[in-house]
Every structure is written in C-alpha cells, then in structure tokens.
Design an enzyme around this catalytic site. Sequence first.
Site, PDB file in Angstrom:
ATOM      1  N   ARG A 103       0.896  -1.170   0.000  1.00  0.00           N
ATOM      2  CA  ARG A 103       0.000   0.000   0.000  1.00  0.00           C
ATOM      3  C   ARG A 103       0.928   1.212   0.000  1.00  0.00           C
ATOM      4  NH1 ARG A 103      -5.316   1.220   3.557  1.00  0.00           N
ATOM      5  NH2 ARG A 103      -6.087  -0.159   1.922  1.00  0.00           N
ATOM      6  N   HIS A 130      -7.278   1.006  -6.383  1.00  0.00           N
ATOM      7  CA  HIS A 130      -7.529   0.071  -5.269  1.00  0.00           C
ATOM      8  C   HIS A 130      -8.232  -1.167  -5.850  1.00  0.00           C
ATOM      9  CE1 HIS A 130      -7.850  -1.336  -1.314  1.00  0.00           C
ATOM     10  NE2 HIS A 130      -8.670  -0.464  -0.766  1.00  0.00           N
ATOM     11  N   GLN A 133     -10.158  -3.787  -3.637  1.00  0.00           N
ATOM     12  CA  GLN A 133     -11.453  -3.260  -3.192  1.00  0.00           C
ATOM     13  C   GLN A 133     -12.510  -3.454  -4.284  1.00  0.00           C
ATOM     14  OE1 GLN A 133     -12.229  -1.667  -0.058  1.00  0.00           O
ATOM     15  NE2 GLN A 133     -14.235  -2.168  -0.892  1.00  0.00           N
ATOM     16  N   ASP A 222     -17.306   7.045  -1.102  1.00  0.00           N
ATOM     17  CA  ASP A 222     -16.017   6.881  -0.399  1.00  0.00           C
ATOM     18  C   ASP A 222     -15.704   8.236   0.242  1.00  0.00           C
ATOM     19  OD1 ASP A 222     -13.466   6.087   0.445  1.00  0.00           O
ATOM     20  OD2 ASP A 222     -12.543   6.375  -1.530  1.00  0.00           O
ATOM     21  N   CYS A 262     -16.497   1.630   0.705  1.00  0.00           N
ATOM     22  CA  CYS A 262     -15.328   0.770   0.941  1.00  0.00           C
ATOM     23  C   CYS A 262     -14.879   0.787   2.393  1.00  0.00           C
ATOM     24  CB  CYS A 262     -14.190   1.175   0.019  1.00  0.00           C
ATOM     25  SG  CYS A 262     -13.678   2.888   0.228  1.00  0.00           S
ATOM     26  N   ARG A 290     -13.671  -8.618   1.191  1.00  0.00           N
ATOM     27  CA  ARG A 290     -12.234  -8.353   1.003  1.00  0.00           C
ATOM     28  C   ARG A 290     -11.437  -9.630   1.325  1.00  0.00           C
ATOM     29  NH1 ARG A 290     -10.170  -3.299   1.291  1.00  0.00           N
ATOM     30  NH2 ARG A 290      -8.368  -4.399   0.445  1.00  0.00           N
TER      31      ARG A 290
HETATM   32  N1   CP Z   1     -11.302  -0.284   2.362  1.00  0.00           N
HETATM   33  C1   CP Z   1     -10.042  -0.363   2.791  1.00  0.00           C
HETATM   34  O1   CP Z   1      -9.093  -0.552   2.030  1.00  0.00           O
HETATM   35  O2   CP Z   1      -9.882  -0.233   4.138  1.00  0.00           O
HETATM   36  P1   CP Z   1      -8.506  -0.095   4.912  1.00  0.00           P
HETATM   37  O3   CP Z   1      -7.914   1.232   4.526  1.00  0.00           O
HETATM   38  O4   CP Z   1      -8.863  -0.163   6.370  1.00  0.00           O
HETATM   39  O5   CP Z   1      -7.597  -1.204   4.509  1.00  0.00           O
HETATM   40  N1  NVA Z   2      -9.938   6.718  -1.174  1.00  0.00           N
HETATM   41  C1  NVA Z   2      -9.580   6.238   0.130  1.00  0.00           C
HETATM   42  C2  NVA Z   2      -9.842   4.782   0.249  1.00  0.00           C
HETATM   43  C3  NVA Z   2      -9.594   4.199   1.614  1.00  0.00           C
HETATM   44  C4  NVA Z   2      -9.769   2.718   1.644  1.00  0.00           C
HETATM   45  C5  NVA Z   2      -8.119   6.553   0.405  1.00  0.00           C
HETATM   46  O1  NVA Z   2      -7.302   6.405  -0.512  1.00  0.00           O
HETATM   47  O2  NVA Z   2      -7.801   6.957   1.514  1.00  0.00           O
END
Ligand code: CP
Ligand code: NVA
Length: 303
Positions: A103, A130, A133, A222, A262, A290
Amino acid sequence: MKDFLSISDCSSEQLKELLELSVSLKKFYKDGKLDTCLAGKTLVMLFEKPSLRTRMSFQIAMTQLGGDGIYVKPEDIGGIGKREPVKDLARVLSRYADGIMARTFAHQTVIDLAEFSEIPVINALTDWSHPCQAMADVMTIAEHFGKLDGIKIAYVGDGNNVTRSLAFAGAKLGMKVAIASPKGYELDSESIAEANEFSPGSTTQCNDAYEAVKDADVIYTDTWVSMGQEEEKQKRIADFAGFTVDEQLVAAASTDVKIMHCLPAYRGLEITDGVVESKNSVIFDEAENRLHFQRALLKKLMS
Ligand code: CP
Ligand code: NVA
C-alpha cells in the site's frame, strides 16, 4: 498473471475466474474446510498508509491458507525507496518471500516492485487505484443481484483511486458506472476514456448526484479526504457540499437500491449514519468480501 496491480491489466476472463474462485473458497471456508495450499509460504506486506480491512484480511487469508504474512511499516526498513532503491528492495524480498503486497502513495512504487521482483506483487491501494477493493465490491454486487451484467452503479463523491478501479471493473464485467462529483473532483478523463474504450458507454460522469442515482441498482461512496490529502480537509468538506449520500438521495433511487462504501466511513460527511445502518446497506458484506477475494487472489498468484 504474475502480479495484481490494476484491473486494467486483467482480461474479463481473468477477473471472472478470480471471482469464481473467491465464491468457491468462501463457501469452502464457511463449510469449515481448510485449504493449506500456501503452507510454508510468506507474504511481505508493506504499508505506507494506515489500514484495517486490507491489513487484517490479507494477514488472516495467509493464515487460513497455511502461510504467514509479515507486516512491515516503512520506518522499519528506512522508508520504501529511501534507505535503498525500490529495485533492490524488490530483488532482496524475492530471495526470501513468496509474495509482496504493498500500500503506497505513488502507484509507480508498485509498478517498480513488480518489475524488479521475481515473486507476485499485489497492489493494496495506491493514490491511483484500489483493485482488491473493486473486486470485493463486484463480488458483493454479484451476491446481492445474482448477476453483474447490466447493473448500474452510481458513484457519488470524489473521483479517486476507488472510483477508478470501480470504473475499470464495471467496464470489464458488463456494468454501468455513473459518477457524480463536484466540479474539480471528477475522475480524470484518461481513466474515463480507458473504461469506455474497453466497453463503450460503460462509464459516465456528471456533477449532479441526483442525475447519477436515477435507476441505479447500487449507490457507492467513499471518503472526500483520501489518505495523504489531510491538509485539504476543510476545503474539500466545503467543496463537497450537496454530495452526501443521505436519506433524501437514497429515496431518489429505487426502494431496493444497495448502498456500498469501501470504509472507513465518515458519517455526516460523504454518508449519513442512517444510510450506513439502513436495510439497503451491504457495506459489511462488502468489507467481509475483502477476505474472500484476497484469499482467492493469494491462492491464484502464490500457490
Ligand atoms: N477499504 C479499505 O481498504 O480499508 P482499509 O484502509 O482499512 O484497509
Ligand atoms: N480513497 C480512500 C480509500 C480508503 C480505503 C483513500 O485512498 O484513503
């Protein structure tokens, strides 16, 4: 398929195959059975940003598949691409581990990891996309509607990483994605064009939430402030006025419209508490999936 970096890298057939595997493994585990195909294998999990769902579901999926996951914070290794180049990190991890999930802020980081590693690399969210997701999302839609073909998703809010992966998944799996964002926060035109190149007319964009939710099967939102955008928080909250998924917006769609997010959700901003908790909400099924999608992805890439 060595890596899983973007939905746009996968064919419709590959995505469908991953979904079928997710569904069958979900049932297998719900039946109390165990598939230990990753016994003795290790996934290195690099996180430049916080996470609940992604971290826990990958770690638990590795445990359930008989393997192990190691959580690595950037500071543990002197930062990703700081103490040593990403290409060295990728090559060293390839000598120890069996998979990398990352990530990161820059999407280029996961591309570089994949280019220089001999083991699979999974995108666990970047500023650009993502994909894990989006796959859990489409799995949830398929479970609730019994199909994906012809489903209309109205995405209301920021045109961000989640939106982009959803638009690509929609295009590759026969759905329509209608995006409504405030002016200045739309999904970039290249991504819209890419989705529509794959499936003409699959993705549309407007600045009116009510227009997007008309005839929608799913309303998706989101956060307005993604990780890394914290300094813009106050401006964004002001700019997104009128884009809350609230009871009034939901009432403008069909009575059995499904609500998706999400997570994490910021109640009172992009969505109200009442909508999160409503009978239309499938948000926690989505969060659960997930685990089921990623278990299938790990089996596919690492066994
Ligand atoms: N939706 C999602 O990716 O959640 P986290 O940021 O908690 O992993
Ligand atoms: N768009 C959000 C998604 C979190 C899972 C972010 O990138 O923070």
